[in-house]
Design an enzyme around this catalytic site. Structure first.
Site, mmCIF file in Angstrom:
data_model
loop_
_atom_site.group_PDB
_atom_site.id
_atom_site.type_symbol
_atom_site.label_atom_id
_atom_site.label_comp_id
_atom_site.label_asym_id
_atom_site.label_seq_id
_atom_site.Cartn_x
_atom_site.Cartn_y
_atom_site.Cartn_z
ATOM 1 N N ASP A 143 35.924 33.277 -1.550
ATOM 2 C CA ASP A 143 35.206 33.879 -2.646
ATOM 3 C C ASP A 143 35.796 35.396 -2.879
ATOM 4 O O ASP A 143 35.032 36.259 -2.858
ATOM 5 C CB ASP A 143 33.891 34.142 -2.067
ATOM 6 C CG ASP A 143 32.629 34.742 -2.814
ATOM 7 O OD1 ASP A 143 31.929 35.386 -2.471
ATOM 8 O OD2 ASP A 143 32.796 34.375 -4.068
ATOM 9 N N GLU B 264 35.551 32.183 8.501
ATOM 10 C CA GLU B 264 34.791 31.237 8.055
ATOM 11 C C GLU B 264 35.837 29.845 7.869
ATOM 12 O O GLU B 264 35.875 29.389 7.060
ATOM 13 C CB GLU B 264 34.107 31.368 6.873
ATOM 14 C CG GLU B 264 33.066 32.738 6.839
ATOM 15 C CD GLU B 264 31.908 32.509 5.825
ATOM 16 O OE1 GLU B 264 32.263 31.421 5.054
ATOM 17 O OE2 GLU B 264 31.245 33.324 5.965
ATOM 18 N N TYR C 198 23.705 34.679 6.289
ATOM 19 C CA TYR C 198 22.874 34.781 5.092
ATOM 20 C C TYR C 198 21.393 34.189 4.978
ATOM 21 O O TYR C 198 21.149 33.826 3.969
ATOM 22 C CB TYR C 198 23.733 34.457 3.940
ATOM 23 C CG TYR C 198 25.104 35.423 3.665
ATOM 24 C CD1 TYR C 198 26.343 34.816 4.237
ATOM 25 C CD2 TYR C 198 24.718 36.718 3.156
ATOM 26 C CE1 TYR C 198 27.320 35.837 3.802
ATOM 27 C CE2 TYR C 198 26.066 37.543 3.195
ATOM 28 C CZ TYR C 198 27.321 37.070 3.493
ATOM 29 O OH TYR C 198 28.428 37.530 3.442
ATOM 30 N N GLU D 93 28.997 39.807 8.746
ATOM 31 C CA GLU D 93 28.717 39.582 7.171
ATOM 32 C C GLU D 93 27.258 39.546 7.307
ATOM 33 O O GLU D 93 26.717 38.422 7.664
ATOM 34 C CB GLU D 93 29.552 38.420 6.526
ATOM 35 C CG GLU D 93 30.939 39.022 6.242
ATOM 36 C CD GLU D 93 31.470 37.642 5.287
ATOM 37 O OE1 GLU D 93 30.751 37.081 4.710
ATOM 38 O OE2 GLU D 93 32.587 37.666 5.337
HETATM 39 C C1 GCU Z 1 31.138 34.306 3.174
HETATM 40 C C2 GCU Z 1 32.405 34.867 3.016
HETATM 41 C C3 GCU Z 1 32.783 35.957 2.024
HETATM 42 C C4 GCU Z 1 31.756 35.690 0.858
HETATM 43 C C5 GCU Z 1 30.145 35.713 1.360
HETATM 44 C C6 GCU Z 1 29.362 35.559 -0.004
HETATM 45 O O1 GCU Z 1 30.590 34.856 4.268
HETATM 46 O O2 GCU Z 1 33.180 35.163 4.388
HETATM 47 O O3 GCU Z 1 34.193 35.965 1.696
HETATM 48 O O4 GCU Z 1 32.057 36.845 -0.165
HETATM 49 O O5 GCU Z 1 30.148 34.575 2.231
HETATM 50 O O6 GCU Z 1 29.131 34.380 -0.046
HETATM 51 O O7 GCU Z 1 29.039 36.676 -0.538
#
Ligand code: GCU
Length: 581
Positions: free
Chosen positions: A163, A402, A454, A490
């Site tokens: 991403d 990831e 998330y 994250e």
């Molecule tokens: C993942 C990933 C990131 C990405 C993030 C997102 O965890 O490691 O590279 O930008 O999710 O979806 O914002």
């Protein structure tokens, strides 16, 4: 690998400039002999990505040929002359005056060629062929067939399995440097602490083995400690520093280590590098810096800025450290690739802790091509540790971000990488940043766990109560299974600057604050959690897909041009308060 340095015995010539570029979508360059030079190129800035310097080339990830011409900046003597590339993404091949120098695969890590026999006094022509294509058997992968197991879930354009935008080009300086043929080729420093005495063990390596003497002097903070040692191919000494001024965030004490080589009482080489005396280790549920528990407050980041793309931009590095200081961060992860040597040098000087990550993102474990992907990951791990092993700021190696590691081969894959990293560095903790939670087999042997989550964003959207419950349950489950400390590397929410909602609603600044605050409450209720890295420090460019407004990931607490959202003020209040404690 030593970064080139200028002094009485070494010289460095920076080839940063406007070069010529000739895009080669039809692959005519090689048969047409462009390796020896080409016409009809156009000016391009080096270092910088090519994608945003030419609107028509933003999404072009194919072949491009670069060339630059230069006179030797010095009289050519019996020194050795080396060409060093800081980062070329993705695949580079180089020629000097028509002679092929070699190639290097993988961006973000340096490589060099010995050009001693090829350098002319005048009219040197350096040609570099860059291939930026995404492919399933490259690392990081892209253009993975839709029917492949575990391909990146998002359909995006360009079709990367990660991403962030796959910028291409010569991203960091190209340097020509001169050094004594039997000068220093590498230095490895390991520091330890015994009471109030610092122990600095120095291993020196030379390019050729001739009888010589090495004189090492460590200076700083009122100390000046010297020793000499006979050295042929290599040698090792340990310097003792009484009442050592230790390195840590808030007190990034550095010493200067000066190494001179001499024969027949004549000095013929010198290299100086900063030394930070510190220790880092995992003990029980804690991460100990200089024997004291440390909690990581900071970010996942990107090297990303308009126009230059992933290209080195020193003023931005200074700005970003000022912002991290302003907000009260003490650490960051080099997500998802090694950052520039310049960024790492300032982490030492300014006192930031770094989880240093290889370019292994988006890994999938189809048997097809797996051996090659492992070879590349081994290469990247070796190159990263070789480049960054002497930075006191580097407190851990991250072997990947990831990976789709719920597949059987993943455990053995990462066991190989872990053993390789451990064989190169006996001191730093090693980790893998995962999103598969308990299925992450590497959690059985890494030194601490790193998890990206998330909840209440990609799942349980808008439902922070449920999301934080899930987070808390999962952290407890991971700890009870692996009994290791854990950093949440994250967590965050896409946020449109200026978008407001009360009660908070996804994409509003209020929701980003609420999400970060609720997550941090959970994290700080767990004694085994050793860090909170918000995703992301700044908004950044991605490919185009339905989840990325305007081709941007908007999870930054700062906008792409570094303006604070509400969440930046929230974190500053929280983290500045932490620092005071
Ligand atoms: C993942 C990933 C990131 C990405 C993030 C997102 O965890 O490691 O590279 O930008 O999710 O979806 O914002």
């Amino acid at each position: 690998m030593l970064y080139p340095q200028s002094n009485r015995y070494r010289r460095v010539f920076d080839l940063s400039d406007f070069w010529d570029i000739h895009f080669d979508p039809d692959r005519e360059g090689r048969p047409a002999g462009w390796a020896s030079g080409f016409v009809d190129g156009q000016p391009i800035a080096v270092p910088a990505s090519w994608n945003e310097q030419f609107d028509s080339m933003r999404d072009y990830l194919g072949i491009a040929w670069y060339q630059t011409c230069f006179d030797a900046p010095w009289d050519i003597t019996d020194q050795k002359y080396i060409l060093r590339f800081g980062s070329v993404n993705y695949l580079a091949e180089a020629w000097l005056n028509g002679t092929r120098l070699g190639s290097h695969e993988g961006g973000h890590l340096p490589f060099e060629f010995d050009v001693t026999q090829l350098l002319h006094a005048e009219n040197n022509r350096l040609v570099v062929r860059v291939d930026g294509a995404l492919a399933p058997n490259r690392v990081p992968p892209g253009n993975v067939p839709l029917n492949t197991l575990d391909r990146f879930g998002e359909v995006n354009y360009p079709d990367s399995s990660f991403d962030f935008f796959p910028y291409c080009g010569i991203h960091r300086p190209v340097l020509l440097y001169a050094v004594a043929p039997d000068g220093l080729s590498d230095v490895t420093i390991i520091t330890d602490i015994n009471g109030d005495t610092g122990l600095v063990s120095v291993h020196i390596q030379r390019r050729e083995s001739t009888p010589a003497r090495a004189r090492l002097t460590l200076q700083g903070h009122g100390a000046s400690i010297s020793t000499t040692v006979e050295v042929d191919a290599q040698a090792e000494v340990t310097l003792k520093v009484p009442r050592a001024a230790l390195w840590a965030p808030g007190s990034p004490n550095l010493y200067d280590l000066n190494i001179e080589l001499e024969k027949d009482s004549r000095v013929f080489d010198r290299y100086t590098l900063p030394v930070g005396i510190r220790t880092i280790r995992v003990e029980g549920d804690q991460l100990l810096l200089n024997g004291r528990p440390i909690y990581l407050r900071g970010f996942g980041r990107h090297e990303d800025f308009p126009i230059v793309g992933r290209g080195l931009l020193p003023a931005l590095i200074v700005k970003d450290y000022a912002l991290m200081d302003w907000i009260g961060a003490n650490s960051f992860r080099t997500s998802h690739y090694p950052y520039s040597e310049q960024m790492m040098a300032l982490a030492d000087r300014l006192g930031f802790l770094v989880i240093d990550e290889t370019p292994a993102v988006g890994l999938f474990f189809d048997e097809d091509g797996l051996d090659r992907r492992l070879d590349l990951c081994c290469q990247y791990t070796r190159e990263l540790i070789d480049r960054d092993k002497n930075h006191p700021s580097v407190i851990a190696w991250s072997l990947a971000n990831e990976p789709h590691s719920h597949r059987p081969p993943a455990g053995e894959f990462f066991r190989n990488l872990y053993d390789l990293a451990r064989s190169m560095d006996t001191t730093r903790p090693i980790t893998v940043v995962t999103t598969v939670g308990e299925k992450e087999e590497a959690f059985a042997f890494v030194d601490f766990m790193c998890l990206n989550r998330y909840y209440a964003w990609y799942s349980e959207p808008g439902q922070l109560d449920i999301g934080c419950e899930r987070l808390s349950e999962e952290l407890d489950a991971l700890y009870s299974r692996y009994h290791k400390p854990l950093a949440l590397t994250e967590f965050g929410a896409d946020t449109v600057a200026g978008c407001h909602a009360e009660p908070p609603e996804m994409f509003s600044e209020e929701y980003q604050v609420e999400m970060l605050a609720r997550y941090i409450d959970v994290l700080r209720s767990k004694p085994f959690v050793i860090g909170e890295h918000v995703w992301n420090m700044c908004d950044f460019k991605t490919g185009q897909m339905v989840r990325r407004v305007g081709g941007y990931n908007l999870k930054g607490v700062f906008t792409r041009d570094r303006r604070p959202k509400m969440a930046a003020h929230y974190l500053r209040q929280l983290w500045k308060g932490d620092k005071a404690r």
